[in-house]
Design an enzyme around this catalytic site. Structure first.
Site, mmCIF file in Angstrom:
data_model
loop_
_atom_site.group_PDB
_atom_site.id
_atom_site.type_symbol
_atom_site.label_atom_id
_atom_site.label_comp_id
_atom_site.label_asym_id
_atom_site.label_seq_id
_atom_site.Cartn_x
_atom_site.Cartn_y
_atom_site.Cartn_z
ATOM 1 N N TYR A 4 41.105 21.429 13.636
ATOM 2 C CA TYR A 4 40.939 20.767 14.927
ATOM 3 C C TYR A 4 39.473 20.493 15.274
ATOM 4 O O TYR A 4 39.182 19.647 16.109
ATOM 5 C CB TYR A 4 41.523 21.629 16.052
ATOM 6 C CG TYR A 4 42.999 21.465 16.289
ATOM 7 C CD1 TYR A 4 43.911 21.492 15.235
ATOM 8 C CD2 TYR A 4 43.491 21.306 17.578
ATOM 9 C CE1 TYR A 4 45.264 21.378 15.471
ATOM 10 C CE2 TYR A 4 44.847 21.191 17.814
ATOM 11 C CZ TYR A 4 45.725 21.227 16.764
ATOM 12 O OH TYR A 4 47.066 21.112 17.009
ATOM 13 N N LYS A 51 46.741 29.048 3.027
ATOM 14 C CA LYS A 51 47.138 28.192 1.900
ATOM 15 C C LYS A 51 46.106 28.412 0.801
ATOM 16 O O LYS A 51 45.424 27.486 0.340
ATOM 17 C CB LYS A 51 47.201 26.719 2.376
ATOM 18 C CG LYS A 51 47.764 25.742 1.359
ATOM 19 C CD LYS A 51 49.254 25.899 1.101
ATOM 20 C CE LYS A 51 49.708 24.961 -0.012
ATOM 21 N NZ LYS A 51 51.119 25.171 -0.397
ATOM 22 N N ASP A 74 53.452 27.343 3.728
ATOM 23 C CA ASP A 74 54.735 26.663 3.485
ATOM 24 C C ASP A 74 55.860 27.678 3.384
ATOM 25 O O ASP A 74 56.958 27.480 3.904
ATOM 26 C CB ASP A 74 54.657 25.751 2.243
ATOM 27 C CG ASP A 74 54.063 26.422 1.022
ATOM 28 O OD1 ASP A 74 53.436 27.501 1.154
ATOM 29 O OD2 ASP A 74 54.221 25.874 -0.085
ATOM 30 N N ASP A 95 49.584 25.942 15.246
ATOM 31 C CA ASP A 95 50.191 24.939 16.120
ATOM 32 C C ASP A 95 51.592 24.609 15.616
ATOM 33 O O ASP A 95 52.564 24.603 16.375
ATOM 34 C CB ASP A 95 49.308 23.677 16.125
ATOM 35 C CG ASP A 95 49.897 22.571 16.969
ATOM 36 O OD1 ASP A 95 50.326 22.851 18.102
ATOM 37 O OD2 ASP A 95 49.941 21.416 16.491
ATOM 38 N N ASP A 120 55.497 26.052 17.190
ATOM 39 C CA ASP A 120 56.579 25.174 17.645
ATOM 40 C C ASP A 120 57.871 25.527 16.909
ATOM 41 O O ASP A 120 58.948 25.579 17.500
ATOM 42 C CB ASP A 120 56.253 23.690 17.358
ATOM 43 C CG ASP A 120 55.685 22.973 18.574
ATOM 44 O OD1 ASP A 120 54.976 23.624 19.368
ATOM 45 O OD2 ASP A 120 55.945 21.759 18.731
HETATM 46 C C1 IPM Z 1 49.563 23.174 21.715
HETATM 47 C C2 IPM Z 1 49.569 21.676 21.796
HETATM 48 C C3 IPM Z 1 48.138 21.144 21.720
HETATM 49 C C4 IPM Z 1 47.576 21.599 20.389
HETATM 50 C C5 IPM Z 1 47.994 19.629 21.880
HETATM 51 C C6 IPM Z 1 48.592 19.146 23.173
HETATM 52 C C7 IPM Z 1 46.556 19.180 21.742
HETATM 53 O O1 IPM Z 1 50.370 21.133 20.813
HETATM 54 O O2 IPM Z 1 48.933 23.819 22.566
HETATM 55 O O3 IPM Z 1 50.203 23.714 20.812
HETATM 56 O O4 IPM Z 1 47.760 20.924 19.377
HETATM 57 O O5 IPM Z 1 46.933 22.646 20.354
HETATM 58 MG MG MG Z 2 51.436 22.558 19.728
#
Ligand code: IPM
Ligand code: MG
Length: 368
Positions: A144, A201, A233, A257, A261
């Site tokens: 990032y 990785k 992975d 990230d 999710d």
């Molecule tokens: C998170 C979100 C953010 C990230 C986005 C909105 C920039 O997906 O906090 O996980 O990628 O960190």
């Molecule tokens: Mg996110």
């Protein structure tokens, strides 16, 4: 005289303002009960900040964040500001900007299965038994924040040859960045299941090989904690194969990230995943979900990830552990009573127990 705590509120975009209102409601109940005066100071971040000031992260927002005891952020972004034009401001720059400016290198995302939500998960209940993990995501480095850019007129970059565009992002880590985040993970593991999965990785990436070396150096200071190296992975696969194997997982910014999710679906919904972003100064709390522009303004968003983020704020920034326990218990009780927002409803949800954002906030506030 009652104690006071200043909270910088960043409602942001989409469903952000709706779930922020529920957080304020719940904090007011908690404050009255605990004799703590919460002072709210609202500031702009993300798309709304672009609209009102031209910048996704105005100076004034940083000043308010610095002046606060904690920052509570809802969500930012939306199709209105989506652009691939690198010269245009994007809401996400606001989020990344405040993380960097406050030095919030450690993002903690707890994934815990509430019994009442067993059926909301996309996995069968038998796979969820014993799932209680903490994802520790590095938040101010890696892919990032490494060098990135575009270059035009690059020889051979166009399809079929000829000059074209090249774009690049760089995953890079310095030793100290790895060391401090890995330490956060090991310290957390000591208070929990005493196991750390260090996710990388290393079979491909140099930054991961450094990550692994540093992780092992840190691990030597924690002989009581088991360390497992796992390739990212494989981790993505293991999260749905056998999620109960994880206690604390620590990983690079973008890996974290993506994996968080994925892990959120174990709980039934991204609408249940809270997070705390910690550094050396003021901490920031935010649900892991986005601004959900598709349902914004309809009053149906799930405020629970936001309320669970408030719980983390009470614990980590205010050391109000009893109040945090009470809030967690209130949320569990509301769910155990069968109340559901749309995202966590399942076939067994009674139609009369389907509630919107405000009603869910009211139910939690009442249980407090
Ligand atoms: C998170 C979100 C953010 C990230 C986005 C909105 C920039 O997906 O906090 O996980 O990628 O960190
Ligand atoms: Mg996110």
């Amino acid at each position: 005289m009652s104690e006071s705590k200043r909270i910088c509120l960043l409602p942001g975009d989409g469903i952000g303002p709706e779930i922020t209102a529920e957080a304020v409601k719940v904090l007011e109940v908690i404050g009255a009960r605990e004799g703590v005066r919460f002072e709210f100071d609202e500031a702009l971040l993300g798309g709304i900040a672009i609209d009102e000031t031209g910048s996704p992260f105005p100076e004034e927002t940083l000043a308010k964040a610095h002046a606060a005891d904690a920052v509570l952020l809802a969500a930012i972004g939306g199709p209105k500001w989506d652009t691939t034009d690198p010269t245009k401001p994007r809401p996400e720059q606001g989020l990344l900007g405040i993380r960097k400016a406050l030095g919030l290198y450690a993002n903690l995302r707890p994934v815990k299965i509430l019994d009442a939500l067993n059926d909301a998960s996309s996995l069968k209940a038998e796979y969820l038994e014993g799932v209680d993990m903490l994802i520790v995501r590095e938040l101010t480095g890696g892919l990032y924040f490494g060098a990135s850019g575009r270059e035009d007129g690059v020889e051979g970059a166009a399809s079929g040859g000829g000059e074209g565009m090249r774009a690049y992002d760089t995953m890079e880590y310095r030793e100290y960045e790895i060391e401090r985040i890995v330490r956060v993970a090991f310290d957390a593991a000591r208070t929990r299941g005493k196991k750390v999965h260090s996710v990388d990785k290393a079979n491909v990436l140099e930054s991961s090989r450094l990550w692994r070396e540093v992780a092992h150096r840190v691990a030597a200071d924690y002989p009581d904690v088991e360390v497992v190296d796992q390739l990212v992975d494989n981790t993505a696969m293991q999260l749905v194969r056998w999620p109960a194997q994880f206690d604390v997982m620590v990983t690079e910014n973008m890996f974290g990230d993506i994996l968080s999710d994925e892990a959120s679906m174990l709980t039934g919904s991204l609408g249940m995943l809270a997070s705390a972003s910690l550094g050396d100064g003021t901490a920031l709390y935010e649900p892991s979900h986005g601004s959900a522009p598709d349902i914004a303004g309809q009053g149906i968003a799930n405020p629970l990830a936001m309320l669970l983020s408030v719980e983390m704020m009470l614990r980590y920034s205010f050391e109000m552990h009893e109040a945090a326990d009470r809030l967690a218990a209130a949320i569990e009780a509301v769910l155990a009573d069968g109340w559901r927002t749309r995202d966590i409803a399942d076939a067994s949800t009674l139609p009369q127990k389907m509630v919107g954002t405000k009603a869910m906030g009211d139910l939690v506030a009442e249980k407090l």
